[in-house]
Design an enzyme around this catalytic site. Structure first.
Site, PDB file in Angstrom:
ATOM      1  N   LEU A  36      -3.519   0.683  18.634  1.00 39.30           N
ATOM      2  CA  LEU A  36      -3.318   1.857  19.074  1.00 39.30           C
ATOM      3  C   LEU A  36      -3.950   2.460  20.453  1.00 39.30           C
ATOM      4  O   LEU A  36      -5.216   1.921  20.599  1.00 39.30           O
ATOM      5  CB  LEU A  36      -3.334   2.906  18.123  1.00 39.30           C
ATOM      6  CG  LEU A  36      -2.621   2.559  16.967  1.00 39.30           C
ATOM      7  CD1 LEU A  36      -2.965   3.308  15.551  1.00 39.30           C
ATOM      8  CD2 LEU A  36      -1.053   2.858  17.097  1.00 39.30           C
ATOM      9  N   SER A  69     -11.908  -1.492   2.636  1.00 38.53           N
ATOM     10  CA  SER A  69     -12.353  -0.262   3.248  1.00 38.53           C
ATOM     11  C   SER A  69     -11.288   0.881   3.754  1.00 38.53           C
ATOM     12  O   SER A  69     -10.393   0.412   4.354  1.00 38.53           O
ATOM     13  CB  SER A  69     -13.229  -0.429   4.617  1.00 38.53           C
ATOM     14  OG  SER A  69     -14.460  -1.336   4.437  1.00 38.53           O
ATOM     15  N   HIS A  74      -8.540  -1.313   5.640  1.00 42.41           N
ATOM     16  CA  HIS A  74      -8.480  -2.525   6.279  1.00 42.41           C
ATOM     17  C   HIS A  74      -9.397  -3.539   5.075  1.00 42.41           C
ATOM     18  O   HIS A  74     -10.175  -3.366   4.410  1.00 42.41           O
ATOM     19  CB  HIS A  74      -9.950  -2.649   7.362  1.00 42.41           C
ATOM     20  CG  HIS A  74     -10.236  -3.707   8.199  1.00 42.41           C
ATOM     21  ND1 HIS A  74      -9.254  -4.542   9.204  1.00 42.41           N
ATOM     22  CD2 HIS A  74     -11.191  -4.471   7.886  1.00 42.41           C
ATOM     23  CE1 HIS A  74      -9.783  -5.427   9.569  1.00 42.41           C
ATOM     24  NE2 HIS A  74     -11.068  -5.661   9.011  1.00 42.41           N
ATOM     25  N   ASN A 125       0.977  -1.195   0.233  1.00 42.56           N
ATOM     26  CA  ASN A 125      -0.042   0.122  -0.060  1.00 42.56           C
ATOM     27  C   ASN A 125       0.813   1.035   0.051  1.00 42.56           C
ATOM     28  O   ASN A 125       0.485   2.169  -0.653  1.00 42.56           O
ATOM     29  CB  ASN A 125      -0.990  -0.025   1.257  1.00 42.56           C
ATOM     30  CG  ASN A 125      -2.184  -0.832   1.105  1.00 42.56           C
ATOM     31  OD1 ASN A 125      -3.177  -0.369   0.103  1.00 42.56           O
ATOM     32  ND2 ASN A 125      -2.371  -2.040   1.368  1.00 42.56           N
ATOM     33  N   ARG A 177      -0.426  -3.091  14.957  1.00 38.91           N
ATOM     34  CA  ARG A 177      -0.474  -2.903  16.557  1.00 38.91           C
ATOM     35  C   ARG A 177      -1.744  -2.142  16.904  1.00 38.91           C
ATOM     36  O   ARG A 177      -2.263  -1.347  15.920  1.00 38.91           O
ATOM     37  CB  ARG A 177       0.604  -1.875  16.900  1.00 38.91           C
ATOM     38  CG  ARG A 177       1.949  -2.492  16.990  1.00 38.91           C
ATOM     39  CD  ARG A 177       3.210  -1.586  17.864  1.00 38.91           C
ATOM     40  NE  ARG A 177       2.620  -0.939  19.140  1.00 38.91           N
ATOM     41  CZ  ARG A 177       2.996  -1.626  20.092  1.00 38.91           C
ATOM     42  NH1 ARG A 177       3.515  -2.905  20.149  1.00 38.91           N
ATOM     43  NH2 ARG A 177       2.612  -1.335  21.303  1.00 38.91           N
ATOM     44  N   GLU A 220     -12.334   3.065  18.364  1.00 37.53           N
ATOM     45  CA  GLU A 220     -12.917   1.810  18.243  1.00 37.53           C
ATOM     46  C   GLU A 220     -12.275   0.911  17.101  1.00 37.53           C
ATOM     47  O   GLU A 220     -12.129   1.306  16.153  1.00 37.53           O
ATOM     48  CB  GLU A 220     -14.386   1.598  17.787  1.00 37.53           C
ATOM     49  CG  GLU A 220     -15.181   0.469  17.683  1.00 37.53           C
ATOM     50  CD  GLU A 220     -16.343   0.185  17.162  1.00 37.53           C
ATOM     51  OE1 GLU A 220     -16.895  -0.570  16.843  1.00 37.53           O
ATOM     52  OE2 GLU A 220     -17.082   1.450  16.850  1.00 37.53           O
ATOM     53  N   GLU A 232      -7.232  -2.481  -2.928  1.00 36.72           N
ATOM     54  CA  GLU A 232      -6.581  -1.516  -1.792  1.00 36.72           C
ATOM     55  C   GLU A 232      -5.684  -0.451  -2.401  1.00 36.72           C
ATOM     56  O   GLU A 232      -5.809   0.752  -2.041  1.00 36.72           O
ATOM     57  CB  GLU A 232      -5.788  -2.341  -0.799  1.00 36.72           C
ATOM     58  CG  GLU A 232      -6.844  -3.307  -0.089  1.00 36.72           C
ATOM     59  CD  GLU A 232      -5.761  -3.565   1.124  1.00 36.72           C
ATOM     60  OE1 GLU A 232      -4.647  -3.481   1.376  1.00 36.72           O
ATOM     61  OE2 GLU A 232      -6.224  -5.051   1.701  1.00 36.72           O
ATOM     62  N   ASP A 279     -11.080  -0.887  14.046  1.00 39.89           N
ATOM     63  CA  ASP A 279     -11.605  -0.861  12.724  1.00 39.89           C
ATOM     64  C   ASP A 279     -13.004  -0.423  12.670  1.00 39.89           C
ATOM     65  O   ASP A 279     -13.682  -0.807  12.160  1.00 39.89           O
ATOM     66  CB  ASP A 279     -11.437  -2.372  12.231  1.00 39.89           C
ATOM     67  CG  ASP A 279     -10.257  -2.755  12.017  1.00 39.89           C
ATOM     68  OD1 ASP A 279      -9.248  -2.218  12.132  1.00 39.89           O
ATOM     69  OD2 ASP A 279      -9.957  -4.250  12.511  1.00 39.89           O
ATOM     70  N   ASN A 314      -6.774   4.605   7.933  1.00 39.33           N
ATOM     71  CA  ASN A 314      -6.400   3.151   8.032  1.00 39.33           C
ATOM     72  C   ASN A 314      -7.070   2.456   7.050  1.00 39.33           C
ATOM     73  O   ASN A 314      -8.157   2.983   6.280  1.00 39.33           O
ATOM     74  CB  ASN A 314      -6.965   2.564   9.410  1.00 39.33           C
ATOM     75  CG  ASN A 314      -6.311   1.015   9.362  1.00 39.33           C
ATOM     76  OD1 ASN A 314      -5.186   0.872   8.886  1.00 39.33           O
ATOM     77  ND2 ASN A 314      -7.246   0.010   9.894  1.00 39.33           N
ATOM     78  N   ARG A 326       1.972  -0.229  26.220  1.00 37.53           N
ATOM     79  CA  ARG A 326       1.514   0.546  25.221  1.00 37.53           C
ATOM     80  C   ARG A 326       1.367   1.891  25.350  1.00 37.53           C
ATOM     81  O   ARG A 326       1.784   2.513  24.317  1.00 37.53           O
ATOM     82  CB  ARG A 326      -0.131  -0.068  25.039  1.00 37.53           C
ATOM     83  CG  ARG A 326      -0.630   0.173  23.639  1.00 37.53           C
ATOM     84  CD  ARG A 326      -1.977  -0.220  23.377  1.00 37.53           C
ATOM     85  NE  ARG A 326      -2.192  -1.685  23.594  1.00 37.53           N
ATOM     86  CZ  ARG A 326      -1.707  -2.712  22.712  1.00 37.53           C
ATOM     87  NH1 ARG A 326      -1.069  -2.225  21.447  1.00 37.53           N
ATOM     88  NH2 ARG A 326      -1.651  -4.141  22.699  1.00 37.53           N
TER      89      ARG A 326
HETATM   90  C1  GRF Z   1      -3.471  -4.772   3.836  1.00 33.98           C
HETATM   91  O1  GRF Z   1      -4.237  -6.154   3.722  1.00 33.98           O
HETATM   92  C2  GRF Z   1      -4.244  -3.874   4.645  1.00 33.98           C
HETATM   93  O2  GRF Z   1      -5.562  -3.804   4.499  1.00 33.98           O
HETATM   94  C3  GRF Z   1      -4.042  -4.291   6.128  1.00 33.98           C
HETATM   95  O3  GRF Z   1      -2.590  -4.620   6.089  1.00 33.98           O
HETATM   96  C4  GRF Z   1      -2.190  -5.105   4.763  1.00 33.98           C
HETATM   97  C5  GRF Z   1      -0.999  -4.718   4.597  1.00 33.98           C
HETATM   98  O4  GRF Z   1      -0.495  -4.874   3.253  1.00 33.98           O
HETATM   99  N1  GRF Z   1      -4.375  -3.308   7.059  1.00 33.98           N
HETATM  100  P1  GRF Z   1       0.695  -4.180   2.695  1.00 33.98           P
HETATM  101  O5  GRF Z   1       1.905  -4.014   3.745  1.00 33.98           O
HETATM  102  O6  GRF Z   1       0.555  -2.930   2.187  1.00 33.98           O
HETATM  103  O7  GRF Z   1       1.271  -5.100   1.506  1.00 33.98           O
END
Ligand code: GRF
Length: 217
Positions: free
Chosen positions: A97, A140, A113, A18, A95, A147, A178, A149, A111, A69
């Site tokens: 948070l 997403s 997900h 990502n 992690r 909360e 993504e 996710d 974030n 933490r």
């Molecule tokens: C992705 O699937 C993202 O949705 C999740 O962690 C993964 C990260 O993948 N939160 P990458 O390291 O970006 O390939």
């Protein structure tokens, strides 16, 4: 509020595909977003190498040595704030948070997900979607709140589950999506179009639907 440029700090723990999508997008279509640092909680995160290859400063903060933490998160926030971020992007940062950390970055913490939230918070999302026999699955982008996710949704990519899908094939297709929606959401934020309002996410000053902006394929 970011104006001419928007400093983005990316946090990750692993591969960083990502992050790569964000780097590629800011290069292909330059806008106000500027990735000014990549921070990992593991020295072996491959995303650090991607950042270095792109000439982006990196830092590593590992949790051993911190008492709890809150202490780790306070040090992490100090490190992040040294880069004067307008936006902090979680890109596979494995992690949970603390509430104080999340509050500190309220409205400037995103974030991604790998599920159609609010379905399948937490781990093993592709397996859970397959086991449930879902016709659709996806990913997403959301603002982060206390909360897990659970914050207001910005954008979702929805894709059909094929009859012969395996966890691996589904994960691969979701990952591909993504890489489309995260750069889009970051671009919206950097351009000043995306905000967190009192009632949820706003795009161009209009409330987004509860599911966020939907992209179907
Ligand atoms: C992705 O699937 C993202 O949705 C999740 O962690 C993964 C990260 O993948 N939160 P990458 O390291 O970006 O390939």
């Amino acid at each position: 509020m970011p104006s001419e440029s928007c400093n983005v700090v990316v946090l990750l723990s692993g591969s960083g595909s990502n992050l790569q999508a964000l780097i590629d997008s800011t290069r292909a279509a330059p806008g106000p977003a500027r990735i000014c640092a990549v921070i990992a909680n593991r020295a072996d995160a491959y995303g650090l190498q991607r950042a270095q290859a792109a000439g982006i400063p990196t830092a590593v903060l590992e949790h051993p040595g911190f008492e709890g933490r809150e202490a780790f998160d306070a040090a992490l926030a100090e490190l992040i704030d040294g880069f004067s971020p307008d936006l902090v992007v979680l890109a596979g940062f494995m992690r949970i948070l603390s509430a104080g950390f999340v509050r500190h970055y309220q409205g400037r913490l995103l974030n991604i997900h790998p599920s159609l939230l609010p379905k399948y918070k937490g781990l093993h999302t592709h397996r859970r979607a397959l086991e449930a026999g879902d016709a659709e699955h996806g990913c997403s982008v959301h603002f982060v709140t206390e909360e897990l996710d659970g914050g207001p949704l910005v954008v979702q990519a929805v894709l059909p589950v094929e009859p012969d899908d395996t966890v691996e094939s589904l994960a691969q297709r979701v990952h591909h999506h993504e890489h489309q929606i995260y750069p889009l959401a970051v671009r919206w934020f950097a351009e000043g179009r995306l905000r967190l309002g009192a009632e949820g996410a706003l795009l161009d000053a209009q409330p987004l639907p509860a599911c966020g902006h939907l992209i179907r394929s």
